[in-house]
Scaffold this motif. Structure first.
Motif, PDB file in Angstrom:
ATOM      1  N   PHE A 114       3.998  64.708  65.147  1.00 29.52           N
ATOM      2  CA  PHE A 114       3.337  65.532  63.959  1.00 29.52           C
ATOM      3  C   PHE A 114       4.475  65.415  62.949  1.00 29.52           C
ATOM      4  O   PHE A 114       4.202  65.237  61.647  1.00 29.52           O
ATOM      5  CB  PHE A 114       2.607  66.938  64.510  1.00 29.52           C
ATOM      6  N   SER A 115       5.474  65.987  63.041  1.00 32.17           N
ATOM      7  CA  SER A 115       6.659  66.271  62.379  1.00 32.17           C
ATOM      8  C   SER A 115       7.135  64.673  61.636  1.00 32.17           C
ATOM      9  O   SER A 115       7.103  64.546  60.359  1.00 32.17           O
ATOM     10  CB  SER A 115       7.975  66.774  62.874  1.00 32.17           C
ATOM     11  N   ARG A 133       0.207  77.008  72.544  1.00 34.65           N
ATOM     12  CA  ARG A 133       1.434  76.314  72.690  1.00 34.65           C
ATOM     13  C   ARG A 133       1.227  74.884  72.351  1.00 34.65           C
ATOM     14  O   ARG A 133       0.194  74.084  72.571  1.00 34.65           O
ATOM     15  CB  ARG A 133       1.724  76.400  74.239  1.00 34.65           C
ATOM     16  N   VAL A 134       2.575  74.360  71.733  1.00 29.30           N
ATOM     17  CA  VAL A 134       2.405  72.975  71.090  1.00 29.30           C
ATOM     18  C   VAL A 134       3.481  72.070  71.887  1.00 29.30           C
ATOM     19  O   VAL A 134       4.492  72.843  72.414  1.00 29.30           O
ATOM     20  CB  VAL A 134       2.824  72.827  69.763  1.00 29.30           C
ATOM     21  N   ASP A 135       2.949  71.388  72.496  1.00 26.93           N
ATOM     22  CA  ASP A 135       3.953  70.469  73.060  1.00 26.93           C
ATOM     23  C   ASP A 135       4.946  69.945  72.417  1.00 26.93           C
ATOM     24  O   ASP A 135       4.543  69.441  71.157  1.00 26.93           O
ATOM     25  CB  ASP A 135       2.871  69.164  73.752  1.00 26.93           C
ATOM     26  N   PRO A 136       6.259  69.825  72.707  1.00 27.42           N
ATOM     27  CA  PRO A 136       7.187  69.477  72.013  1.00 27.42           C
ATOM     28  C   PRO A 136       7.109  67.844  71.506  1.00 27.42           C
ATOM     29  O   PRO A 136       7.503  67.643  70.250  1.00 27.42           O
ATOM     30  CB  PRO A 136       8.560  69.548  72.705  1.00 27.42           C
ATOM     31  N   ASP A 137       6.576  67.279  72.337  1.00 23.47           N
ATOM     32  CA  ASP A 137       6.296  65.674  71.894  1.00 23.47           C
ATOM     33  C   ASP A 137       5.265  65.457  70.956  1.00 23.47           C
ATOM     34  O   ASP A 137       5.322  64.859  70.030  1.00 23.47           O
ATOM     35  CB  ASP A 137       5.890  64.844  72.948  1.00 23.47           C
ATOM     36  N   THR A 138       4.206  66.388  70.894  1.00 23.48           N
ATOM     37  CA  THR A 138       3.117  66.438  69.861  1.00 23.48           C
ATOM     38  C   THR A 138       4.134  66.806  68.603  1.00 23.48           C
ATOM     39  O   THR A 138       3.494  66.330  67.406  1.00 23.48           O
ATOM     40  CB  THR A 138       1.917  67.327  70.323  1.00 23.48           C
ATOM     41  N   TRP A 139       4.444  67.957  68.799  1.00 23.02           N
ATOM     42  CA  TRP A 139       5.274  68.427  67.437  1.00 23.02           C
ATOM     43  C   TRP A 139       6.110  67.474  66.736  1.00 23.02           C
ATOM     44  O   TRP A 139       6.194  67.352  65.593  1.00 23.02           O
ATOM     45  CB  TRP A 139       6.089  69.484  68.027  1.00 23.02           C
ATOM     46  N   PHE A 140       6.847  66.646  67.671  1.00 21.91           N
ATOM     47  CA  PHE A 140       7.660  65.632  67.223  1.00 21.91           C
ATOM     48  C   PHE A 140       7.030  64.678  66.240  1.00 21.91           C
ATOM     49  O   PHE A 140       7.299  64.008  65.252  1.00 21.91           O
ATOM     50  CB  PHE A 140       8.595  64.999  68.127  1.00 21.91           C
TER      51      PHE A 140
END
Length: 184
Positions: A13-14, A4-11
């Protein structure tokens, strides 16, 4: 195990990935553009330097050519005076006078044509008289060269002044000098 990736981390990272990709694209375009621009500036500098050198060499060559022509002109003028003295001294008119007039044409190439433009009905004898008068010779010297009397020279001068349309106060020598200067 579930990943699971945290949405904040994903944002984050993007954003980092897109920024890195943007920097890579900008670098991929900007660096060659900057390098080409510097190369063009170097080539332009080299071209300007070579063209300056070329202009300097051209000026030097033209200056040398002018000096050489001036030396040749001075030599021809002195040869002309010497041949004129020989004609007057020897009284052998035909062969040496032809040499004199051919040398005169070398020094003042457009004199005859300019004279004919100014005075359309001028004769060949009057052209010879004008050439001798252009040399600032006296009536006696002209008479010796043309094998006529000094009075005939004065009459020919008078007729020439009349044909040209000079006033009594105007100088014939200055008129002829201006013709030869405007021809050169």
């Amino acid at each position: 195990m579930e990943f699971r990736v945290d949405p904040d981390t994903w944002f984050v990272f993007s954003i980092l990935f897109i920024s890195g990709l943007g920097l890579f694209i900008v670098g991929f375009i900007a660096i060659p553009y900057i390098l080409r621009k510097k190369q063009i500036e170097r080539l332009q500098f080299k071209f300007d330097r070579k063209s300056d050198r070329f202009e300097k060499v051209e000026k030097k060559i033209s200056h040398r050519r002018e000096n050489q022509l001036e030396k040749n002109n001075q030599k021809l003028k002195s040869d002309l005076k010497i041949s004129l003295r020989d004609i007057v001294k020897n009284n052998q008119l035909e062969p040496e006078s032809l040499t004199f007039f051919s040398d005169f044409e070398k020094i003042y190439p457009d004199f005859t044509s300019s004279l004919q433009k100014k005075i359309p009905k001028i004769t060949s004898n009057e052209i010879k008289l004008c050439a001798l008068l252009r040399m600032n010779l006296s009536a006696k010297a002209v008479s010796e060269v043309l094998n006529i009397t000094p009075e005939s020279v004065n009459k020919a001068r008078y007729r020439l002044r009349k044909k040209i349309g000079l006033k009594p106060r105007d100088d014939l020598y200055l008129f002829l000098l201006n013709i030869s200067n405007s021809a050169n």
